[in-house]
Design a protein around this motif. Structure first.
Motif, mmCIF file in Angstrom:
data_model
loop_
_atom_site.group_PDB
_atom_site.id
_atom_site.type_symbol
_atom_site.label_atom_id
_atom_site.label_comp_id
_atom_site.label_asym_id
_atom_site.label_seq_id
_atom_site.Cartn_x
_atom_site.Cartn_y
_atom_site.Cartn_z
ATOM 1 N N GLY A 333 0.914 -1.464 -0.473
ATOM 2 C CA GLY A 333 -0.040 0.054 -0.512
ATOM 3 C C GLY A 333 0.463 1.610 0.032
ATOM 4 N N ARG A 334 2.179 1.070 -0.147
ATOM 5 C CA ARG A 334 3.386 1.714 0.169
ATOM 6 C C ARG A 334 3.697 3.186 -1.265
ATOM 7 N N VAL A 335 2.809 2.181 -2.621
ATOM 8 C CA VAL A 335 2.951 2.617 -3.742
ATOM 9 C C VAL A 335 1.884 2.911 -4.218
ATOM 10 N N VAL A 336 0.905 3.965 -5.324
ATOM 11 C CA VAL A 336 0.640 3.332 -6.574
ATOM 12 C C VAL A 336 0.486 3.387 -7.867
ATOM 13 N N PRO A 337 0.697 2.414 -8.550
ATOM 14 C CA PRO A 337 1.454 1.979 -9.288
ATOM 15 C C PRO A 337 0.378 3.067 -10.823
ATOM 16 N N SER A 338 0.862 2.533 -12.075
ATOM 17 C CA SER A 338 1.249 3.489 -13.712
ATOM 18 C C SER A 338 -0.695 2.561 -13.708
ATOM 19 N N GLY A 339 -1.645 3.254 -13.296
ATOM 20 C CA GLY A 339 -3.166 2.303 -14.077
ATOM 21 C C GLY A 339 -3.715 1.841 -12.889
ATOM 22 N N CYS A 340 -3.372 2.702 -11.877
ATOM 23 C CA CYS A 340 -4.472 1.671 -10.627
ATOM 24 C C CYS A 340 -4.891 2.534 -9.519
ATOM 25 N N GLU A 341 -6.203 2.583 -9.188
ATOM 26 C CA GLU A 341 -7.326 2.700 -8.722
ATOM 27 C C GLU A 341 -7.322 3.668 -7.255
ATOM 28 N N ASP A 342 -7.401 4.242 -6.181
ATOM 29 C CA ASP A 342 -7.642 3.510 -4.777
ATOM 30 C C ASP A 342 -8.686 4.360 -4.001
ATOM 31 N N LEU A 343 -9.538 4.475 -3.237
ATOM 32 C CA LEU A 343 -10.607 4.824 -2.534
ATOM 33 C C LEU A 343 -10.432 5.459 -1.131
ATOM 34 N N TYR A 344 -10.211 6.333 -0.424
ATOM 35 C CA TYR A 344 -10.506 7.035 0.603
ATOM 36 C C TYR A 344 -11.725 6.772 0.887
ATOM 37 N N GLN A 345 -12.369 6.593 2.387
ATOM 38 C CA GLN A 345 -13.062 6.321 2.694
ATOM 39 C C GLN A 345 -14.078 7.775 3.678
ATOM 40 N N VAL A 346 -15.373 8.331 4.310
ATOM 41 C CA VAL A 346 -15.557 9.355 4.231
ATOM 42 C C VAL A 346 -15.171 8.938 5.815
ATOM 43 N N SER A 347 -15.341 7.929 6.743
ATOM 44 C CA SER A 347 -14.369 8.107 8.426
ATOM 45 C C SER A 347 -13.209 7.859 7.821
ATOM 46 N N SER A 348 -12.114 7.970 6.841
ATOM 47 C CA SER A 348 -10.637 7.845 6.973
ATOM 48 C C SER A 348 -10.453 9.311 6.829
ATOM 49 N N ASN A 349 -11.261 9.813 5.362
ATOM 50 C CA ASN A 349 -11.048 11.343 5.208
ATOM 51 C C ASN A 349 -11.148 12.613 6.214
ATOM 52 N N SER A 350 -12.041 11.636 7.748
ATOM 53 C CA SER A 350 -12.372 13.147 8.232
ATOM 54 C C SER A 350 -12.360 12.827 10.205
#
Length: 627
Positions: A333-350
């Motif tokens: 989880g420490r690298v976002v490779p080219s072409g990949c997606e990620d999501l952060y939830q409401v609970s995480s973002n707050s």
């Protein structure tokens, strides 16, 4: 929402269940373990609920820890050691729920956690009759040698529970976050030493970092699915969105948690010394900010803004759901490779534990000034040199957070606004989110927004009023104003950051034109403190007004009208910093003409000012178009 008080009790029960076997090498089972639900006390109150049996976690949260039975199981798919999707099965909880109010008693001695037919790997908490009480979505799923984890799931009231409580509008109302930890029963496919792509031989190829020639970082915002109330007190409400992005660039983007020993979380990285890894030699990662806007009476106002949410883990989903090519490149989880997606939830973002000051960010370069951060406390336990660098468990995903900066209340560092500002007649509201990433070649596609409708019924909800749009809210200002015949937008990139000015003109009466301006500082770090508009000397100007979205008259920009010039000067405490928008208005007795405004830079350096195009009242050139 009903105002009556409901009470939830945790009740210990007995159970019997049968583990599900699998002949598919990619189908894995898990059983036992624990479900931790962190209830948001204020949101439960607004839903008319309270929890008995959960222990106080802090001044705003209660924690319910529920054991999961060993003889029930959850089945899910993996590939190459990575979680891909939920399949079937049930996890039976060792505690049930009893909900009662005003003589109404709702009880369940058996509760089951099971996959729900929905996107986002949703888990449903149901009773023995299959009625959903709560559902938990947007989890970050990952594995280690013994456990399946689903972290930071948003916990929401289920449809059946809302109906039984007599208020269908409660469906989907967010009441907390959850962490599931359940024990693996069947071995993973292939080499059991390979978990989440990590093995002692480090087969993962070195990333193509943005610092390498020919590789560009480009994070694009894709969706803002949910917008929710996360706290409400003292006449203010704190809200947050979920945020989904894709790395559309050619480079792999580093995504390290702050103050993490990057060697501990990524043993395959190129070691550059004491706890640091390529490409920057420290723990730089992605950062999220989000804003709330109101459009009313032909003006755009930024009502509120969050502080900076520091990202800490990427799920690295593929654009083609179910594939694992992205996760196979994942360095836990420490690298976002080219072409990949990620999501952060409401609970995480707050989560206030991961929200830090904007003053610690150089916005134009996407650099976090980590030394001296609010998390870099003096001499925490186990850190003799007085900083938080590389402490075991420091801000690691799922670890302890010994270097947290304390918060005084539920609003601090979150996007919060006065509740009274959410019910303006005729107003339209917009949520906007922006990922700041070091070396990102295009900040504008890293921003996205959508229109929302605030509604209050015991608590605040924010239903989508329109679909998601990539880009900033200010880009829609001319469209919102419906003044395309008298509008102009200009963006200035000074080399230190970008500033945008949108101007619209509306003829409101004979020989009266209303000029409106929205000024957005995207990522110009030295801030702005004066806006100068050229005006023809023969033009009569009146009603010069400043708007910044709050009700504090002490921080207004002061208007000065003099021959040939209208200027707005910022208060010392209200300079236009990065990520901020303000609006201006004046009335003139002449129609518009293109002109050039001057924006003064607040802090020392060159350039000392920026020139930007606008519409202003300097001649009769466009008079016919407004007749």
């Amino acid at each position: 929402m009903r105002r009556a008080l409901f009470v939830i009790f945790l009740v210990v029960i007995s159970w019997q269940a049968t583990a599900l076997a699998s002949t598919d090498a990619q189908l894995v089972s898990a059983s036992g373990g624990q479900l931790d639900i962190t209830f948001y006390r204020g949101n439960l109150r607004d839903a008319g609920l309270s929890v008995d049996g959960a222990r106080p976690l802090n001044f705003q949260h209660d924690l319910a820890s529920i054991t999961i039975g060993q003889q029930s199981s959850l089945n899910f798919h993996t590939s190459q050691g990575f979680f891909t999707n939920l399949e079937s099965g049930q996890l039976q909880l060792d505690s049930g729920l009893v909900i009662g109010a005003e003589g109404l008693i709702l009880a369940s001695e058996q509760l089951w956690l099971e996959p729900r037919i929905a996107p986002n790997a949703t888990l449903q908490l149901s009773d023995a009759q299959g009625r959903d009480w709560f559902y938990m979505d947007y989890g970050h799923y990952d594995l280690d040698e013994q456990w399946l984890y689903a972290r930071y799931m948003d916990v929401r009231i289920g449809r059946d529970l809302a109906a039984r409580l007599g208020d269908p509008s409660l469906f989907g109302f967010m009441v907390g976050s959850a962490l599931l930890k359940t024990h693996l029963v069947l071995p993973l496919e292939g080499d059991s030493a390979i978990i989440n792509g990590i093995s002692p031989s480090c087969p993962v190829p070195d990333p193509n970092w943005p610092t390498l020639p020919g590789f560009d970082a480009d994070i694009a915002m894709l969706r803002l699915d949910s917008v929710n109330q996360v706290a409400r007190e003292g006449g203010r409400v704190a809200i947050a969105p979920s945020a989904y992005f894709e790395n559309i660039g050619t480079a792999d983007v580093p995504w390290f948690a702050q103050f993490a020993d990057t060697r501990d979380v990524d043993p395959c990285c190129a070691d550059q010394g004491e706890g640091v890894c390529a490409p920057y030699g420290n723990d730089q990662g992605g950062m999220l900010v989000y804003h709330l806007y109101r459009f009313v009476d032909a003006r755009l106002e930024q009502l509120g803004q969050s502080q900076v949410k520091h990202a800490f883990n990427s799920i690295n989903a593929d654009t083609g759901e179910g594939s694992v090519s992205c996760r196979a490149q994942n360095r836990p989880g420490r690298v976002v490779p080219s072409g990949c997606e990620d999501l952060y939830q409401v609970s995480s973002n707050s989560d206030q534990a991961f929200l830090g000051p904007r003053e610690e960010i150089i916005a134009h370069s996407g650099i976090w000034l980590r030394d001296g951060s609010i998390w870099d406390l003096s001499g925490p336990s186990g850190d003799p040199d007085g900083n938080c660098d590389f402490l075991p468990g420091t801000l690691l995903y799922g670890g302890q957070v010994p270097c947290q900066a304390p918060v005084a209340d539920a609003m601090e560092r979150r996007l919060s606004v006065p509740e009274s500002e959410l019910s303006t007649p005729g107003a339209r509201y917009f949520i906007e989110a922006w990922y700041l990433v070091r070396d990102d070649v295009n900040i504008f596609n890293s921003i996205g927004h959508k229109e929302i409708t605030p509604a209050f019924n015991g608590g605040w909800t924010f239903a989508a009023a329109a679909s998601f749009r990539q880009g900033a809210v200010v880009n829609d200002y001319v469209e919102l104003q419906n003044a395309a015949a008298g509008s102009l937008t200009d963006i200035v990139d000074s080399g230190e950051g970008s500033v945008q000015l949108s101007s619209t003109v509306t003829k409101i009466a004979v020989d009266r034109w209303q000029y409106d301006f929205a000024l957005m500082n995207f990522d110009f770090d030295r801030a702005l403190d004066r806006f100068e508009i050229p005006i023809a000397s023969a033009v009569n100007v009146s009603e010069a007004v400043f708007f910044d979205g709050d009700t504090d008259s002490a921080n207004e920009w002061v208007a000065t009208i003099q021959p040939g010039l209208l200027s707005f000067q910022a208060a010392a405490t209200d300079k236009l910093k990065w990520g901020s928008l303000v609006s201006f208005r004046f009335i003139a007795d002449q129609p518009p003409n293109p002109g050039v405004a001057t924006i003064h830079v607040a802090d020392t350096g060159e350039p000392a000012s920026l020139n930007i195009n606008l519409l202003t009242s300097t001649s009769l050139l466009f008079e016919d178009s407004f007749e």
